[in-house]
Design a protein around this motif. Sequence first.
Motif, PDB file in Angstrom:
ATOM      1  N   THR A  58      19.891  19.117 -38.306  1.00 32.04           N
ATOM      2  CA  THR A  58      20.045  18.491 -37.757  1.00 32.04           C
ATOM      3  C   THR A  58      21.691  18.799 -37.730  1.00 32.04           C
ATOM      4  N   PRO A  70      16.708  16.580 -42.039  1.00 30.11           N
ATOM      5  CA  PRO A  70      17.700  16.060 -40.972  1.00 30.11           C
ATOM      6  C   PRO A  70      19.057  16.623 -41.645  1.00 30.11           C
ATOM      7  N   THR A 128      12.009  18.985 -38.046  1.00 32.18           N
ATOM      8  CA  THR A 128      13.632  18.791 -38.559  1.00 32.18           C
ATOM      9  C   THR A 128      13.896  17.674 -38.669  1.00 32.18           C
ATOM     10  N   ARG A 129      13.523  16.921 -37.180  1.00 34.27           N
ATOM     11  CA  ARG A 129      15.144  15.408 -37.960  1.00 34.27           C
ATOM     12  C   ARG A 129      14.538  14.347 -38.711  1.00 34.27           C
ATOM     13  N   ALA A 166      17.475  21.338 -32.722  1.00 37.34           N
ATOM     14  CA  ALA A 166      18.184  20.280 -34.426  1.00 37.34           C
ATOM     15  C   ALA A 166      17.153  19.163 -34.260  1.00 37.34           C
ATOM     16  N   LEU A 167      16.984  18.785 -32.807  1.00 43.14           N
ATOM     17  CA  LEU A 167      16.827  17.249 -33.023  1.00 43.14           C
ATOM     18  C   LEU A 167      14.844  17.720 -32.763  1.00 43.14           C
ATOM     19  N   PHE A 175      18.311  10.429 -29.878  1.00 38.32           N
ATOM     20  CA  PHE A 175      19.700  11.017 -30.801  1.00 38.32           C
ATOM     21  C   PHE A 175      20.161   9.506 -31.565  1.00 38.32           C
ATOM     22  N   PHE A 203      17.827   8.833 -34.296  1.00 41.41           N
ATOM     23  CA  PHE A 203      18.531   9.541 -35.599  1.00 41.41           C
ATOM     24  C   PHE A 203      20.078   9.294 -35.753  1.00 41.41           C
ATOM     25  N   LEU A 210      21.216  21.650 -29.977  1.00 44.46           N
ATOM     26  CA  LEU A 210      21.735  20.536 -30.218  1.00 44.46           C
ATOM     27  C   LEU A 210      19.790  19.845 -30.176  1.00 44.46           C
ATOM     28  N   TYR A 224      17.989  27.117 -33.370  1.00 40.69           N
ATOM     29  CA  TYR A 224      19.036  26.712 -33.001  1.00 40.69           C
ATOM     30  C   TYR A 224      20.185  27.952 -32.829  1.00 40.69           C
TER      31      TYR A 224
END
Length: 529
Positions: A395, A392, A387-388, A382-383, A423, A426, A379, A366
């Motif tokens: 992100t 978290p 990772t998410r 990061a999602l 998204f 999340f 973005l 990222y």
Amino acid sequence: MASFKPTKIQVYPKLGEKVTQDTLYWKNYKAPVQIKEFGAITNIDFSPVSPHNFAVTAFTRIHIYGPFSQEPVKTFTRFKDTAYCGRFRSDGQLLVAGCEDSVVRLFDVSGKVALRMFKGHTKAVHLTDFTSDRYQILTGSDDYTCRLWDIPSATELNNYQEHTDYIRCGVTSKLNRDLFITGSYDHTVKVFDARVDKSVMTMDHAHPVESLLLYPSEGLLVSAGGRYVKVWDLLKGGQPLVSLKNHHKTVTCLSLSSNGQRLLSASLDRHVKVYNTTNYKVVHNFDYASAILSLALAPDDESIVVGMTNNILSIKHRKSPEESKEKAEQQRRRPSYRVFVKGKNYIPKQDDYLVSKPVKQHLAKYDKQLKKFNVSKALDTALESWTRLRKPEITVAVVKELDRRGTLKNALAGRDEQWLSQFLNFLIGNLVDTRFTPVLITPAEMILDIYQSIVGQSPVVDRQLLRLHDLLEKEIDYQKDLLEVLGMLDTLFASTCPRKEVPCSGISRSNGLAQGEASSTSRPELQVT
């Protein structure tokens, strides 16, 4: 041109493992010594007398190991088929074992040939034990019978045929030579008295019984079978006290610590659980490489011996106080490379020249996208799923950085239904987390502003927006309730605090005026209509 600064990932406090006295006690063992046996290890028994050798029953052999030996000090091989349940007598001089060929053999620990052979069972004998007077043997077999034998004459004394399935476990009383308890695959646990012809107590375990354990006081009995460990009060006629279900597979064996305050259970799920015998909560857990068939604790808990289905015998020895102290010191002081090269007390001289090597900066995915000003790709990176879900905070840190740059709206705009659903998922999972709420409120508002015109076109996104709405309403209700509770607590604390009066000499009124001044001073009166 200024160098690129990587995104700063905020470190949030973690709830560490609660370190208790049990954790320190049960972790104070060395790395396990592993010994390969000839077959699955079905029973382990420690000698009651010093030096506390232990007998390991595996396949057609019984090996006797010393407390710290990795080779057997004695081996009994006079079995025609698989041996079962090798157990020591209370004086450590004799050892009894059952066999698949239905013959029970009695050995002198100092010899090799069987002293006695007890014949009478018609199927495999899985249970053998000595009575407290040392002159009788209890046996239990797959022919549904349990029998008492006289050692001097090698004759059968009693024969009980009350079970309706295999008898695989049992225990004799250490306080009364006539009492013994058996457990069977017919789901029952029976208490027998040799002075009568039938059982005096029956308990229903509801699963095939694999192991039994008597407390030293012999007022409580523990049975294991299926996924359950159950505790029975024998003084109240076999009343069930506790039913524990902490294993995922069949519990195969039980053991008790030297002080009787910790109960251990081992299972086919490769775990050994340690329970506090006061409240029967799990206070520690051991993991092993394979399914566990047998477990034994040495006197004073000096070692834990476990037998597994993969023919491995695992022995953990307790660390000495000196070893524990040395390890603690090593963890506190870890010398640097310079100490190894130059010595502990080396001091650089005045003319020394330090050669420094430039450290190459490694950027995360990222950060590489942010460096190229690809805010949407940053973005997306990061999602990513791992990772998410696992990190978290990464992100959230990228979202915070995009908001600081003023490009968060650009990164959120122009997305398809799948990305928007991801998204929103999340946000639903992390928006009410107090660590992330201040950061995630901003992108949640932006999502509603950007995609307000297309609400109603996608049933998936609509459902998630409704979930997000319900989640926020519940959180607001929780906050209101919390404020009400805080107000009540403030009132209670204020009412319980004692009021302290400060005495003032020479002043009789609370407003600080003397009595003469007070009488001469007039107050204007107000009339309210």
